[in-house]
Design an enzyme around this catalytic site. Structure first.
Site, PDB file in Angstrom:
ATOM      1  N   ASN A 100      32.648  46.873  40.412  1.00 53.54           N
ATOM      2  CA  ASN A 100      33.017  47.870  39.401  1.00 53.54           C
ATOM      3  C   ASN A 100      31.959  48.954  39.228  1.00 53.54           C
ATOM      4  OD1 ASN A 100      30.996  46.575  37.915  1.00 53.54           O
ATOM      5  ND2 ASN A 100      32.166  46.623  36.002  1.00 53.54           N
ATOM      6  N   VAL A 122      49.251  27.175  37.805  1.00 49.27           N
ATOM      7  CA  VAL A 122      48.060  26.333  37.952  1.00 49.27           C
ATOM      8  C   VAL A 122      47.340  26.598  39.267  1.00 49.27           C
ATOM      9  CG1 VAL A 122      47.180  23.969  37.893  1.00 49.27           C
ATOM     10  CG2 VAL A 122      49.177  24.579  36.540  1.00 49.27           C
ATOM     11  N   ASN A 146      45.891  28.400  33.188  1.00 45.23           N
ATOM     12  CA  ASN A 146      46.791  29.464  33.629  1.00 45.23           C
ATOM     13  C   ASN A 146      48.210  28.928  33.735  1.00 45.23           C
ATOM     14  OD1 ASN A 146      46.552  32.356  34.489  1.00 45.23           O
ATOM     15  ND2 ASN A 146      47.716  31.590  36.233  1.00 45.23           N
ATOM     16  N   ARG A 147      49.175  29.801  33.492  1.00 46.53           N
ATOM     17  CA  ARG A 147      50.573  29.368  33.593  1.00 46.53           C
ATOM     18  C   ARG A 147      50.909  28.966  35.027  1.00 46.53           C
ATOM     19  NH1 ARG A 147      52.758  30.237  28.722  1.00 46.53           N
ATOM     20  NH2 ARG A 147      51.922  31.943  27.448  1.00 46.53           N
ATOM     21  N   LYS A 176      38.988  47.640  42.491  1.00 46.61           N
ATOM     22  CA  LYS A 176      37.781  46.813  42.483  1.00 46.61           C
ATOM     23  C   LYS A 176      37.632  45.950  43.740  1.00 46.61           C
ATOM     24  CE  LYS A 176      37.160  46.465  37.467  1.00 46.61           C
ATOM     25  NZ  LYS A 176      36.973  45.541  36.322  1.00 46.61           N
ATOM     26  N   ASP A 223      30.654  43.397  34.824  1.00 44.79           N
ATOM     27  CA  ASP A 223      31.508  42.765  33.820  1.00 44.79           C
ATOM     28  C   ASP A 223      30.907  41.455  33.334  1.00 44.79           C
ATOM     29  OD1 ASP A 223      33.490  44.722  33.745  1.00 44.79           O
ATOM     30  OD2 ASP A 223      34.613  43.821  35.394  1.00 44.79           O
ATOM     31  N   SER A 240      40.797  55.590  30.286  1.00 42.20           N
ATOM     32  CA  SER A 240      39.443  55.026  30.271  1.00 42.20           C
ATOM     33  C   SER A 240      38.577  55.640  29.179  1.00 42.20           C
ATOM     34  CB  SER A 240      38.766  55.234  31.626  1.00 42.20           C
ATOM     35  OG  SER A 240      37.415  54.821  31.571  1.00 42.20           O
TER      36      SER A 240
END
EC number: 1.1.1.25
Length: 279
Positions: A89, A156, A153-154, A68, A104, A18
């Site tokens: 986060n 779905v 996305n691969r 998270k 984020d 980090s």
């Protein structure tokens, strides 16, 4: 509680990689605050105890992978972004309660604001990936009024799960649809590990993108990912992912230490140097 004054943390497993301590300790020094921000490597089985005990020693802190979602379940109150995204986060204390937020989404939008003001006007966004980072990005896009967001996305079904969470203005697509989707995309966002050091290799043909399109990648190791390099070669505007890391740190620092810090070129140079030294 006296022991917790001016101390904050980032916890994850692992967490040695980090760069958050570089950012926060730079700001502490810059503002003359006698405090610390430190790494805590907390295994999943010890995380619940850590959350219960940290108020004795810290003002708050950050949470990273793999904690998270667990943090989301354990905090007493969440901000709107965390509630929607399903992940926390940032932790802080308020009236004796442990609060959770997600910065984020702020970091993503603030990075684009600094680099390309007005990026959100009339935007049509295509988001590659459907994981936790994609949720933060979609939340940021919707909060800026963007109403045509395509999640690719691969698998779905994972893209559909994102659509189900955000409802209107989003649509799910298979990876094979990318060429057609790019033809009217004004903002292309990569939230996958594609191009990351140690991640999968792959190539996306950016030829269908309009000349006015913006391409951004949340990956920052390397800073110039293959996707960004391809976009730059085409003359497209690009934004790397380091700024998201820098900007998402701002709200937490302000909550813990009472000063709103600035993301500056000097801070970026310091973090880039640290990244280079860590190679």
């Amino acid at each position: 509680m006296a022991e917790s004054l001016h101390r904050a943390f980032i916890c994850g497993h692992p967490v040695a990689h980090s760069r958050s301590p570089v950012i926060h300790n730079f700001w502490l020094k810059q503002h003359g605050i006698e405090g610390s921000y430190e790494r805590r490597d907390i295994a999943p089985e010890a995380f619940s105890l850590f959350i219960r005990e940290f108020p004795r020693f810290y003002m708050g802190g950050n949470v990273t992978i793999p904690h998270k979602e667990s943090a989301w379940r354990l905090v007493e109150t969440r901000d709107e972004a965390a509630e929607t995204i399903g992940a926390v986060n940032t932790l802080w204390l308020q009236d004796g309660r442990i609060m959770g937020g997600n910065t984020d989404t702020y970091g993503f939008a603030a990075n684009l604001d600094m680099e390309l003001a007005g990026w959100e006007k009339n935007a049509v966004a295509t988001v590659l990936g459907a994981g936790g980072a994609a949720l933060a990005v979609v939340h940021a896009l919707q909060s800026r009024g963007i109403r045509d967001i395509r999640i690719v996305n691969r698998t779905v079904s994972r893209a559909r799960a994102v659509v189900d969470r955000f409802k209107g203005g989003t649509s799910a697509h298979a990876w094979e649809a990318v060429p057609d989707l790019l033809s009217d995309t004004s903002l292309l966002v990569n939230t996958t590990s594609l191009g990351m050091h140690g991640g999968p290799e792959g190539h996306i043909d950016l030829a269908p993108l309009p000349d006015s399109a913006i391409v951004t990648d949340i990956v920052y190791v390397p800073l110039r990912t293959p996707l960004l390099a391809s976009a730059a070669a085409r003359g497209l505007r690009t934004v790397d992912g380091l700024g998201m890391l820098l900007h998402q740190a701002v709200p937490g620092f302000e909550r813990w230490f009472g000063v709103r810090p600035e993301v500056t070129p000097h801070l970026r140079e310091i973090v880039v140097a640290d990244l280079e030294a860590g190679k």
